[in-house]
Design a protein around this motif. Structure first.
Motif, PDB file in Angstrom:
ATOM      1  N   THR A  68     -15.443   4.370  12.051  1.00 52.39           N
ATOM      2  CA  THR A  68     -14.988   3.066  12.535  1.00 52.39           C
ATOM      3  C   THR A  68     -13.544   3.178  13.023  1.00 52.39           C
ATOM      4  O   THR A  68     -12.890   4.201  12.813  1.00 52.39           O
ATOM      5  CB  THR A  68     -15.141   2.012  11.418  1.00 52.39           C
ATOM      6  OG1 THR A  68     -14.717   0.771  11.923  1.00 52.39           O
ATOM      7  CG2 THR A  68     -14.315   2.341  10.197  1.00 52.39           C
ATOM      8  N   LYS A  90      -5.673  -4.659   3.265  1.00 53.60           N
ATOM      9  CA  LYS A  90      -5.794  -5.128   1.882  1.00 53.60           C
ATOM     10  C   LYS A  90      -4.762  -6.187   1.497  1.00 53.60           C
ATOM     11  O   LYS A  90      -5.084  -7.198   0.878  1.00 53.60           O
ATOM     12  CB  LYS A  90      -5.604  -3.929   0.936  1.00 53.60           C
ATOM     13  CG  LYS A  90      -6.886  -3.475   0.282  1.00 53.60           C
ATOM     14  CD  LYS A  90      -6.678  -2.218  -0.535  1.00 53.60           C
ATOM     15  CE  LYS A  90      -5.606  -2.368  -1.633  1.00 53.60           C
ATOM     16  NZ  LYS A  90      -5.332  -1.074  -2.282  1.00 53.60           N
ATOM     17  N   LYS A 119     -16.702   6.599   8.108  1.00 49.99           N
ATOM     18  CA  LYS A 119     -17.618   5.542   8.609  1.00 49.99           C
ATOM     19  C   LYS A 119     -17.639   5.478  10.130  1.00 49.99           C
ATOM     20  O   LYS A 119     -18.311   4.623  10.701  1.00 49.99           O
ATOM     21  CB  LYS A 119     -17.151   4.173   8.083  1.00 49.99           C
ATOM     22  CG  LYS A 119     -17.409   3.934   6.626  1.00 49.99           C
ATOM     23  CD  LYS A 119     -17.229   2.471   6.344  1.00 49.99           C
ATOM     24  CE  LYS A 119     -18.054   2.058   5.138  1.00 49.99           C
ATOM     25  NZ  LYS A 119     -17.990   0.661   4.870  1.00 49.99           N
ATOM     26  N   MET A 162      -7.622   5.137   3.015  1.00 57.28           N
ATOM     27  CA  MET A 162      -8.241   4.161   3.932  1.00 57.28           C
ATOM     28  C   MET A 162      -8.646   4.863   5.228  1.00 57.28           C
ATOM     29  O   MET A 162      -9.755   4.706   5.721  1.00 57.28           O
ATOM     30  CB  MET A 162      -7.245   3.040   4.230  1.00 57.28           C
ATOM     31  CG  MET A 162      -7.762   2.021   5.215  1.00 57.28           C
ATOM     32  SD  MET A 162      -6.472   0.878   5.738  1.00 57.28           S
ATOM     33  CE  MET A 162      -5.725   1.814   7.052  1.00 57.28           C
ATOM     34  N   ARG A 163      -7.743   5.689   5.753  1.00 63.69           N
ATOM     35  CA  ARG A 163      -8.030   6.389   7.004  1.00 63.69           C
ATOM     36  C   ARG A 163      -9.241   7.306   6.849  1.00 63.69           C
ATOM     37  O   ARG A 163     -10.127   7.337   7.702  1.00 63.69           O
ATOM     38  CB  ARG A 163      -6.813   7.183   7.470  1.00 63.69           C
ATOM     39  CG  ARG A 163      -6.982   7.703   8.885  1.00 63.69           C
ATOM     40  CD  ARG A 163      -5.765   8.360   9.473  1.00 63.69           C
ATOM     41  NE  ARG A 163      -4.505   7.720   9.096  1.00 63.69           N
ATOM     42  CZ  ARG A 163      -3.610   8.263   8.272  1.00 63.69           C
ATOM     43  NH1 ARG A 163      -3.832   9.453   7.743  1.00 63.69           N
ATOM     44  NH2 ARG A 163      -2.493   7.630   7.983  1.00 63.69           N
ATOM     45  N   CYS A 202       0.845  -1.201   0.000  1.00 58.27           N
ATOM     46  CA  CYS A 202       0.000   0.000   0.000  1.00 58.27           C
ATOM     47  C   CYS A 202       0.880   1.251   0.000  1.00 58.27           C
ATOM     48  O   CYS A 202       1.868   1.322   0.734  1.00 58.27           O
ATOM     49  CB  CYS A 202      -0.879   0.036   1.248  1.00 58.27           C
ATOM     50  SG  CYS A 202      -2.165  -1.212   1.208  1.00 58.27           S
ATOM     51  N   TYR A 205      -4.872  -0.525  10.191  1.00 60.20           N
ATOM     52  CA  TYR A 205      -4.720  -1.558   9.159  1.00 60.20           C
ATOM     53  C   TYR A 205      -5.020  -2.916   9.794  1.00 60.20           C
ATOM     54  O   TYR A 205      -4.140  -3.558  10.386  1.00 60.20           O
ATOM     55  CB  TYR A 205      -3.273  -1.502   8.659  1.00 60.20           C
ATOM     56  CG  TYR A 205      -3.071  -2.050   7.268  1.00 60.20           C
ATOM     57  CD1 TYR A 205      -3.270  -1.240   6.151  1.00 60.20           C
ATOM     58  CD2 TYR A 205      -2.661  -3.365   7.066  1.00 60.20           C
ATOM     59  CE1 TYR A 205      -3.069  -1.735   4.865  1.00 60.20           C
ATOM     60  CE2 TYR A 205      -2.467  -3.864   5.789  1.00 60.20           C
ATOM     61  CZ  TYR A 205      -2.674  -3.039   4.694  1.00 60.20           C
ATOM     62  OH  TYR A 205      -2.479  -3.525   3.430  1.00 60.20           O
ATOM     63  N   TYR A 206      -6.293  -3.314   9.730  1.00 58.54           N
ATOM     64  CA  TYR A 206      -6.678  -4.566  10.399  1.00 58.54           C
ATOM     65  C   TYR A 206      -7.828  -5.216   9.636  1.00 58.54           C
ATOM     66  O   TYR A 206      -8.478  -4.589   8.799  1.00 58.54           O
ATOM     67  CB  TYR A 206      -7.103  -4.287  11.846  1.00 58.54           C
ATOM     68  CG  TYR A 206      -8.289  -3.351  11.965  1.00 58.54           C
ATOM     69  CD1 TYR A 206      -9.591  -3.850  12.038  1.00 58.54           C
ATOM     70  CD2 TYR A 206      -8.117  -1.966  11.990  1.00 58.54           C
ATOM     71  CE1 TYR A 206     -10.687  -2.994  12.142  1.00 58.54           C
ATOM     72  CE2 TYR A 206      -9.196  -1.106  12.087  1.00 58.54           C
ATOM     73  CZ  TYR A 206     -10.481  -1.623  12.164  1.00 58.54           C
ATOM     74  OH  TYR A 206     -11.554  -0.777  12.241  1.00 58.54           O
ATOM     75  N   LYS A 241     -11.694   7.010   4.818  1.00 56.06           N
ATOM     76  CA  LYS A 241     -12.914   6.190   4.780  1.00 56.06           C
ATOM     77  C   LYS A 241     -13.307   5.746   6.185  1.00 56.06           C
ATOM     78  O   LYS A 241     -14.481   5.768   6.554  1.00 56.06           O
ATOM     79  CB  LYS A 241     -12.677   4.938   3.918  1.00 56.06           C
ATOM     80  CG  LYS A 241     -13.004   5.139   2.462  1.00 56.06           C
ATOM     81  CD  LYS A 241     -13.085   3.786   1.764  1.00 56.06           C
ATOM     82  CE  LYS A 241     -12.758   3.967   0.289  1.00 56.06           C
ATOM     83  NZ  LYS A 241     -12.138   2.796  -0.291  1.00 56.06           N
ATOM     84  N   GLN A 242     -12.307   5.360   6.952  1.00 60.30           N
ATOM     85  CA  GLN A 242     -12.594   4.885   8.313  1.00 60.30           C
ATOM     86  C   GLN A 242     -13.165   6.012   9.153  1.00 60.30           C
ATOM     87  O   GLN A 242     -14.120   5.828   9.906  1.00 60.30           O
ATOM     88  CB  GLN A 242     -11.318   4.324   8.960  1.00 60.30           C
ATOM     89  CG  GLN A 242     -10.898   2.991   8.363  1.00 60.30           C
ATOM     90  CD  GLN A 242      -9.561   2.493   8.904  1.00 60.30           C
ATOM     91  OE1 GLN A 242      -8.706   3.285   9.285  1.00 60.30           O
ATOM     92  NE2 GLN A 242      -9.368   1.185   8.876  1.00 60.30           N
ATOM     93  N   ASN A 251     -10.590  -6.656   7.486  1.00 64.87           N
ATOM     94  CA  ASN A 251     -10.844  -6.490   6.052  1.00 64.87           C
ATOM     95  C   ASN A 251     -10.183  -5.243   5.472  1.00 64.87           C
ATOM     96  O   ASN A 251     -10.054  -5.098   4.262  1.00 64.87           O
ATOM     97  CB  ASN A 251     -12.356  -6.417   5.785  1.00 64.87           C
ATOM     98  CG  ASN A 251     -12.989  -7.763   6.067  1.00 64.87           C
ATOM     99  OD1 ASN A 251     -12.310  -8.787   5.967  1.00 64.87           O
ATOM    100  ND2 ASN A 251     -14.263  -7.761   6.441  1.00 64.87           N
ATOM    101  N   TRP A 252      -9.817  -4.325   6.339  1.00 65.79           N
ATOM    102  CA  TRP A 252      -9.135  -3.120   5.847  1.00 65.79           C
ATOM    103  C   TRP A 252      -7.711  -3.441   5.398  1.00 65.79           C
ATOM    104  O   TRP A 252      -7.138  -2.697   4.609  1.00 65.79           O
ATOM    105  CB  TRP A 252      -9.065  -2.059   6.951  1.00 65.79           C
ATOM    106  CG  TRP A 252     -10.400  -1.531   7.361  1.00 65.79           C
ATOM    107  CD1 TRP A 252     -11.140  -1.912   8.422  1.00 65.79           C
ATOM    108  CD2 TRP A 252     -11.156  -0.520   6.683  1.00 65.79           C
ATOM    109  NE1 TRP A 252     -12.312  -1.212   8.468  1.00 65.79           N
ATOM    110  CE2 TRP A 252     -12.350  -0.335   7.412  1.00 65.79           C
ATOM    111  CE3 TRP A 252     -10.950   0.254   5.526  1.00 65.79           C
ATOM    112  CZ2 TRP A 252     -13.334   0.577   7.039  1.00 65.79           C
ATOM    113  CZ3 TRP A 252     -11.926   1.168   5.157  1.00 65.79           C
ATOM    114  CH2 TRP A 252     -13.099   1.320   5.903  1.00 65.79           C
TER     115      TRP A 252
END
Ligand code: GLU
Length: 553
Positions: A161, A171, A159, A152-153, A144, A165-166, A155-156, A168-169
Motif C-alpha cells: 500500500t 496513529k 501490504k 509502519m513502513r 511516534c 503517515y496518512y 507493514k505498508q 488510518n496509518w
C-alpha cells in the motif's frame, strides 16, 4: 481539553496572533508586473552550476521587471550546513556579480525589511504559525518513534500500500487532546504534523511557468511541520517565508514538483496567496560514454562556480551561456542584438528546457571566445591585469611594466569588423602572446615549429636578406607585403599562390613558406596573429636578436 489549551501547553511563550507578521511584512509596493524572486540555498559553502543557473534566472527576471531578488539561507537541515557555509555562497554570487537586493550579506549581517533572511533566525515566526494551526485543529503533536515509523513502513510495503503517515496509518492524528497532554507532561518527545485535509482521490493542478499544467493527487500525508529540534521542515518554512517575504515567483529545481500538492495545501489552509511556480530542469552533461547524467559536484570541476573564476572565464560570457541554455531563443536574439545590453532580452519561461539542460563547456568557451573578441584592447588588458594579479603574479608584473606595449599586442586584429578569436579565457592569453616578451622568450626552452623550409642555411639566408634589404620601420602593411613579394622573386619562390599551384616545379616554394620562416623565427610558432603587426611591435633590434638565435642552440 481544547485545541487552544493544547497549543498553549506546547508553545507557552508564543503568540498565535500572526497578524503582527502580516503587518510587519506588508505587500511590497512595486510597480504592476514587478517580479519578486529568491535564491534559497542551504549553507553548503558553495554554489553548484545548476543552482547558479536558477539564481541567475531568478535575478534576471526580477531585476528586469523592476522587482526584487533576495537571498534566503535555508539552514534548518543541519546535515546540509557546513561551517561558514554562507560565506562561500556569498562569495560565489559576488564572483558572478549576481547582486541581491535583500538578504544575507555575511554569516551575521543582512539587508532588507523582510528578514531575518536566515531560517534558523525565524524560529519564533514558524512557531507562531504552528501554534495557530494547532489551535485550529490543523496540526498536532506526533509521538511516534523512529522505530514505530519504520515498522509502519514495513507493514505498508508488505501490504503493497502507499507509503506514508496518512489516514488510518497516522496513529497520533486520532489521539485525544487529553492523551496528548499526558504524553507531553510525561516528557515524551514529539514533532508537529499537519492534519492534512486532503483526499488522495482528488486532483490538484500545478500551472507551472515552465511546464504548463501538471495534474497530481491531492496531498493527504500528515507531513512534518516542525521537527523535534523545534525548527521547521522545508515545506512549512517555504510556505511561510515565501508568503511573508512576498515572493511572487518561486523558481526552483524540478525535484520539488512532487511536493507541490503539500505546498499548495499549506498555502490554502494558512489562507496565503500562492506564488507562481517554475520548476527548472536539472543541469546535465554528456558523460564519457555518450549518455546523459547530472552535472556532478564530485566528478565535474565545471560544476563548481569557482572553476570559472580560477580559469578567468569572463563572468559576462558565462552569463551569456547561462541565458543560452536557459532560453532556447536567446542565441538567435543575441546574433541580431550583439551590441544591445542583455537585460533588454525578454525572458520567456515557456522557452526553458523541461527535460534538463545540457551543460557543454566547449560551447561555453566558444561563447567566451566570441565575447572576448568583441572587447576593446584596453578592456582585455584591464581584465587580464585583474586576473593575473590573483593567478599569475610574474606575468602580471610584466604586463604592468609594458602596459602600452601589451595593449598594442592585445589590439592585433581586434577592434575591427571580424576580430580574431584566440582567447576563451584570461588564463589563455599568456599562451598566445608570451613570445612578445623578451623576458619569457629568452628564458624558456624554445621549440621552433619550422615547416616546409627547415634547412638551416636556407632559413638563415631568408632571414638575413629580409633584415638587410627588405625590412623598414616605416612601411605600411601594403608596402611590407609588396616587399615580401619582391623578396620571393629574388629567392625563387612564387609570390602568389595561383602561380605556384599552376607551376609548382618552377619555384622553390611560395610566399607563405617565406613568411612562415620569419614568423617561426620570431615567435617559434607557425600560426600567430598578423605577422606585420608582430614585426612592427617587436622592432628591428629585437628582430635581429631573435634571428641571431636561430641555429645557435
Ligand atoms: N533549500 C532548497 C534547496 O536547496 C531550496 C528550494 C527552493 O528554492 O525553494 O533545494
Amino acid at each position: 481539553m481544547t485545541n487552544k489549551e493544547l497549543a498553549d501547553l506546547i508553545y507557552p511563550n508564543v503568540s498565535s496572533d500572526v497578524s503582527i507578521y502580516e503587518k510587519k511584512y506588508p505587500e511590497r509596493n512595486l510597480k504592476e508586473g514587478a517580479i519578486v524572486t529568491r535564491f534559497a540555498p542551504s549553507p553548503t559553502g558553495f554554489v553548484h552550476m545548476g543552482s547558479l543557473c536558477t539564481a541567475f534566472v531568478s535575478q534576471f527576471v526580477a531585476t528586469n521587471s523592476d522587482g526584487v531578488f533576495f537571498l534566503r539561507i535555508e539552514d534548518t537541515d543541519g546535515k546540509r550546513s557546513v561551517e561558514n557555509g554562507i560565506t562561500g555562497i556569498i562569495k560565489d554570487l559576488n564572483d558572478f556579480e549576481i547582486k541581491i537586493d535583500e538578504g544575507a550579506l555575511s554569516e551575521t549581517e543582512s539587508i532588507g525589511n523582510y528578514g531575518p533572511y536566515i531560517q534558523s533566525d525565524r524560529k519564533e515566526i514558524y512557531e507562531s504559525f504552528a501554534k495557530k494551526l494547532i489551535e485550529e485543529g490543523l496540526a498536532y503533536p506526533c509521538f511516534c518513534t523512529a522505530q514505530e515509523l519504520d515498522m509502519m513502513r514495513e507493514k505498508q510495503e508488505h501490504k503493497k500500500t502507499r507509503i506514508g503517515y496518512y489516514g488510518n496509518w497516522a496513529k497520533c492524528r486520532n489521539l485525544t487532546n487529553e492523551e496528548r497532554c499526558e504524553k507531553i507532561k510525561n516528557g515524551e518527545k514529539f514533532i508537529l504534523r499537519l492534519k492534512s485535509p486532503g483526499n488522495f482521490e482528488r486532483k490538484v493542478i500545478l500551472n507551472d511557468l515552465v511546464r504548463g499544467k501538471i495534474e497530481m493527487p491531492e496531498n493527504d500525508i500528515d507531513v512534518v511541520l516542525i521537527k523535534s529540534d523545534g525548527l521547521p521542515l522545508y515545506h512549512f518554512a517555504h510556505v511561510i517565508d515565501d508568503h511573508l517575504m512576498r515572493t511572487t515567483h518561486v523558481l526552483r529545481g524540478e525535484e520539488w514538483i512532487s511536493s507541490y500538492p503539500i505546498h499548495s495545501q499549506l498555502f490554502s489552509i494558512l489562507k496565503f496567496k500562492e506564488p507562481k511556480y517554475g520548476h527548472l530542469g536539472v543541469v546535465m552533461k554528456i558523460d564519457e560514454n555518450g549518455g546523459k547524467r547530472k552535472l556532478s559536484k564530485r566528478k565535474d570541476p565545471e560544476a563548481a562556480v569557482s572553476y570559472y573564476h580560477e580559469k578567468g572565464i569572463p563572468i559576462d560570457a558565462v552569463k551569456l551561456y547561462l541565458l543560452t541554455i536557459a532560453n532556447s531563443n536567446f542565441e538567435a536574439w543575441l546574433d541580431c542584438n550583439i551590441n544591445t545590453p542583455i537585460n533588454q532580452f525578454k525572458f520567456d519561461f515557456k522557452k526553458m528546457s523541461e527535460s534538463g539542460t545540457l551543460f557543454d563547456v566547449e560551447k561555453l568557451l566558444n561563447i567566451s571566445k566570441n565575447y572576448i573578441s568583441r572587447l576593446k584592447a584596453v578592456e582585455v588588458y584591464d581584465n587580464l591585469v585583474k586576473y593575473t594579479e590573483e593567478y599569475d603574479k610574474e606575468f602580471n608584473n610584466l604586463i604592468k611594466q609594458y602596459k602600452d606595449y601589451t595593449i598594442n599586442i592585445l589590439n592585433i586584429e581586434r577592434e575591427q569588423k571580424k576580430p580574431r578569436k584566440d582567447y576563451a579565457s584570461y588564463s589563455d592569453i599568456k599562451n598566445h602572446i608570451w613570445y612578445m616578451y623578451d623576458e619569457i622568450f629568452n628564458e624558456i626552452k624554445r621549440d621552433y615549429q619550422f615547416q616546409k623550409i627547415n634547412n638551416l642555411n636556407e632559413i638563415k639566408s631568408i632571414l638575413e636578406l629580409y633584415l638587410d634589404k627588405y625590412y623598414s620601420d616605416t612601411d605600411d602593411k601594403e608596402l611590407w607585403f609588396d616587399k615580401m613579394k619582391s623578396m620571393c622573386d629574388e629567392l625563387g619562390y612564387a609570390n602568389n599562390m595561383k602561380d605556384y599551384k599552376e607551376n609548382p616545379d618552377n619555384f622553390k616554394g611560395n610566399i607563405t613558406d617565406i613568411t612562415t620562416v620569419i614568423r617561426v623565427a620570431l615567435t617559434t610558432k607557425s600560426i600567430t596573429p598578423d605577422l606585420y603587426e608582430i614585426i612592427k611591435l617587436l622592432g628591428k633590434e629585437r628582430l635581429k636578436k631573435r634571428f641571431d638565435l636561430i641555429g645557435v642552440e
